[in-house]
Motif scaffolding. Sequence first.
Motif, PDB file in Angstrom:
ATOM      1  N   GLY A 196       0.866  -1.199   0.064  1.00 47.93           N
ATOM      2  CA  GLY A 196       0.006   0.037   0.148  1.00 47.93           C
ATOM      3  C   GLY A 196       0.795   1.323  -0.217  1.00 47.93           C
ATOM      4  N   PHE A 197       0.269   2.286   0.116  1.00 41.85           N
ATOM      5  CA  PHE A 197       0.871   3.555   0.192  1.00 41.85           C
ATOM      6  C   PHE A 197       0.416   4.567   1.303  1.00 41.85           C
ATOM      7  N   ARG A 225       7.285   2.986   8.838  1.00 44.29           N
ATOM      8  CA  ARG A 225       6.572   1.755   8.603  1.00 44.29           C
ATOM      9  C   ARG A 225       5.093   2.054   9.471  1.00 44.29           C
ATOM     10  N   HIS A 226       5.213   2.867  10.585  1.00 46.96           N
ATOM     11  CA  HIS A 226       3.892   2.845  11.315  1.00 46.96           C
ATOM     12  C   HIS A 226       2.992   4.168  10.703  1.00 46.96           C
ATOM     13  N   THR A 227       3.369   4.714   9.557  1.00 48.45           N
ATOM     14  CA  THR A 227       2.606   5.982   9.024  1.00 48.45           C
ATOM     15  C   THR A 227       1.267   5.312   8.522  1.00 48.45           C
ATOM     16  N   PRO A 228       0.099   5.888   8.793  1.00 55.06           N
ATOM     17  CA  PRO A 228      -1.035   5.372   8.573  1.00 55.06           C
ATOM     18  C   PRO A 228      -1.294   5.103   6.805  1.00 55.06           C
ATOM     19  N   ARG A 229      -2.090   4.178   6.534  1.00 56.08           N
ATOM     20  CA  ARG A 229      -2.460   3.926   5.162  1.00 56.08           C
ATOM     21  C   ARG A 229      -3.911   3.938   5.136  1.00 56.08           C
ATOM     22  N   GLN A 230      -4.487   4.830   3.889  1.00 58.56           N
ATOM     23  CA  GLN A 230      -5.992   5.111   4.051  1.00 58.56           C
ATOM     24  C   GLN A 230      -6.783   4.121   2.589  1.00 58.56           C
ATOM     25  N   ILE A 231      -7.908   3.501   3.271  1.00 55.31           N
ATOM     26  CA  ILE A 231      -8.273   2.599   2.422  1.00 55.31           C
ATOM     27  C   ILE A 231      -8.993   3.325   0.917  1.00 55.31           C
ATOM     28  N   ASP A 232      -9.713   4.472   1.069  1.00 51.45           N
ATOM     29  CA  ASP A 232     -10.090   4.996  -0.076  1.00 51.45           C
ATOM     30  C   ASP A 232      -8.925   5.659  -0.811  1.00 51.45           C
ATOM     31  N   GLU A 233      -7.973   6.136  -0.528  1.00 44.67           N
ATOM     32  CA  GLU A 233      -6.764   6.498  -1.167  1.00 44.67           C
ATOM     33  C   GLU A 233      -6.191   5.329  -1.914  1.00 44.67           C
ATOM     34  N   ASN A 234      -5.920   4.421  -1.254  1.00 43.23           N
ATOM     35  CA  ASN A 234      -5.322   3.053  -2.004  1.00 43.23           C
ATOM     36  C   ASN A 234      -6.236   2.420  -2.931  1.00 43.23           C
ATOM     37  N   ILE A 235      -7.578   2.361  -2.843  1.00 46.80           N
ATOM     38  CA  ILE A 235      -8.554   2.088  -3.868  1.00 46.80           C
ATOM     39  C   ILE A 235      -8.227   2.879  -4.979  1.00 46.80           C
ATOM     40  N   SER A 236      -8.383   4.332  -4.865  1.00 49.40           N
ATOM     41  CA  SER A 236      -8.365   5.230  -5.900  1.00 49.40           C
ATOM     42  C   SER A 236      -6.999   5.146  -6.642  1.00 49.40           C
ATOM     43  N   LEU A 237      -6.054   5.133  -5.967  1.00 48.41           N
ATOM     44  CA  LEU A 237      -4.723   4.955  -6.599  1.00 48.41           C
ATOM     45  C   LEU A 237      -4.497   3.644  -7.185  1.00 48.41           C
ATOM     46  N   ALA A 238      -4.982   2.484  -6.732  1.00 44.05           N
ATOM     47  CA  ALA A 238      -4.763   1.161  -7.582  1.00 44.05           C
ATOM     48  C   ALA A 238      -5.479   1.326  -8.698  1.00 44.05           C
ATOM     49  N   ARG A 239      -6.756   1.730  -9.027  1.00 39.13           N
ATOM     50  CA  ARG A 239      -7.542   1.844 -10.052  1.00 39.13           C
ATOM     51  C   ARG A 239      -7.150   3.016 -11.154  1.00 39.13           C
ATOM     52  N   PHE A 240      -6.639   3.915 -10.737  1.00 38.68           N
ATOM     53  CA  PHE A 240      -5.873   4.841 -11.343  1.00 38.68           C
ATOM     54  C   PHE A 240      -4.590   4.219 -11.939  1.00 38.68           C
ATOM     55  N   ALA A 241      -3.666   3.612 -11.386  1.00 35.59           N
ATOM     56  CA  ALA A 241      -2.246   3.052 -11.781  1.00 35.59           C
ATOM     57  C   ALA A 241      -2.829   1.959 -12.857  1.00 35.59           C
ATOM     58  N   ASN A 242      -3.844   1.093 -12.403  1.00 32.86           N
ATOM     59  CA  ASN A 242      -4.091   0.238 -13.410  1.00 32.86           C
ATOM     60  C   ASN A 242      -4.532   0.449 -14.884  1.00 32.86           C
ATOM     61  N   LEU A 243      -5.466   1.744 -14.566  1.00 27.22           N
ATOM     62  CA  LEU A 243      -5.823   2.268 -16.016  1.00 27.22           C
ATOM     63  C   LEU A 243      -4.676   3.016 -16.753  1.00 27.22           C
ATOM     64  N   VAL A 244      -3.670   3.539 -16.112  1.00 33.91           N
ATOM     65  CA  VAL A 244      -2.425   4.090 -16.755  1.00 33.91           C
ATOM     66  C   VAL A 244      -1.723   2.905 -17.443  1.00 33.91           C
ATOM     67  N   PHE A 245      -1.469   1.773 -16.758  1.00 35.00           N
ATOM     68  CA  PHE A 245      -1.119   0.679 -17.224  1.00 35.00           C
ATOM     69  C   PHE A 245      -1.544   0.164 -18.550  1.00 35.00           C
ATOM     70  N   HIS A 246      -2.859   0.153 -18.548  1.00 33.68           N
ATOM     71  CA  HIS A 246      -3.602  -0.463 -19.812  1.00 33.68           C
ATOM     72  C   HIS A 246      -3.414   0.664 -20.944  1.00 33.68           C
ATOM     73  N   TYR A 247      -3.368   1.961 -20.454  1.00 31.23           N
ATOM     74  CA  TYR A 247      -3.059   3.054 -21.725  1.00 31.23           C
ATOM     75  C   TYR A 247      -1.655   2.958 -22.212  1.00 31.23           C
ATOM     76  N   THR A 248      -0.631   2.706 -21.376  1.00 29.77           N
ATOM     77  CA  THR A 248       0.680   2.784 -21.746  1.00 29.77           C
ATOM     78  C   THR A 248       1.302   1.453 -21.976  1.00 29.77           C
ATOM     79  N   GLY A 249       0.900   0.256 -21.365  1.00 30.47           N
ATOM     80  CA  GLY A 249       1.359  -0.902 -21.480  1.00 30.47           C
ATOM     81  C   GLY A 249       2.922  -0.942 -20.481  1.00 30.47           C
ATOM     82  N   ASP A 250       2.902  -0.076 -19.866  1.00 31.09           N
ATOM     83  CA  ASP A 250       4.178   0.160 -18.979  1.00 31.09           C
ATOM     84  C   ASP A 250       3.785  -0.771 -17.411  1.00 31.09           C
TER      85      ASP A 250
END
Length: 202
Positions: A109-110, A119-144
């Motif tokens: 996570g992030f 290592r103890h800095t909080p991770r937020q569920i909504d941010e990680n969902i949004s980030l993962a969906r965003f990154a996955n789309l960029v992957f499909h657009y770029t193939g990177d």
Amino acid sequence: IPEVDKRIRTRENGWAIEALATLYEFGGDYCSLLMALKAFRRIHLLCRREAANWLASDMAESANHLAEQLAMGRALLQLHRVTFDQTFLEHAGKTLLAINRRFRHPDSGFITSAVNASRHTPRQIDENISLARFANLVFHYTGDTRYRTLAEHAFRYLSIFEVATSRMEEAGILLLEQELQVPPLTFHIESSELDTFNNPFM
């Protein structure tokens, strides 16, 4: 009388830019797209710094929170979707890589803030969902595959039993799992009516 915050906030503008561009994409409201582009140019001028980092506001606040970076990255991707301009996609990818450098948790996570990160800095569920969906789309657009790896790192945190079951009404994790398994429906478009619009990066 409460003090009125007159700062131009990066996160909120990112949300508005993405929403306005989405309204144009599905509703054809050209004025919405013009508003999105105008807002983006303003934020780009006032709040963007080197290495694809976005300051929190026009008052030169530091770029230490994931929310600002994520909002502007998603806005960039949505602008690419509706203008077909590769520069927006390029900078969306750069924003993701900057997020990966500054906010990646060593386990999964992030983290939500880079201030005194550990290592103890909080991770937020909504941010990680949004980030993962965003990154996955960029992957499909770029193939990177770097962006796919980034999405999977966020999903690894969301797959932890205590995280996945902490909010029983959260359907975003299931949606993300499906998107990681099934490529999105795509169309190839040869040209666009926006080929000659004024790109703020140029």
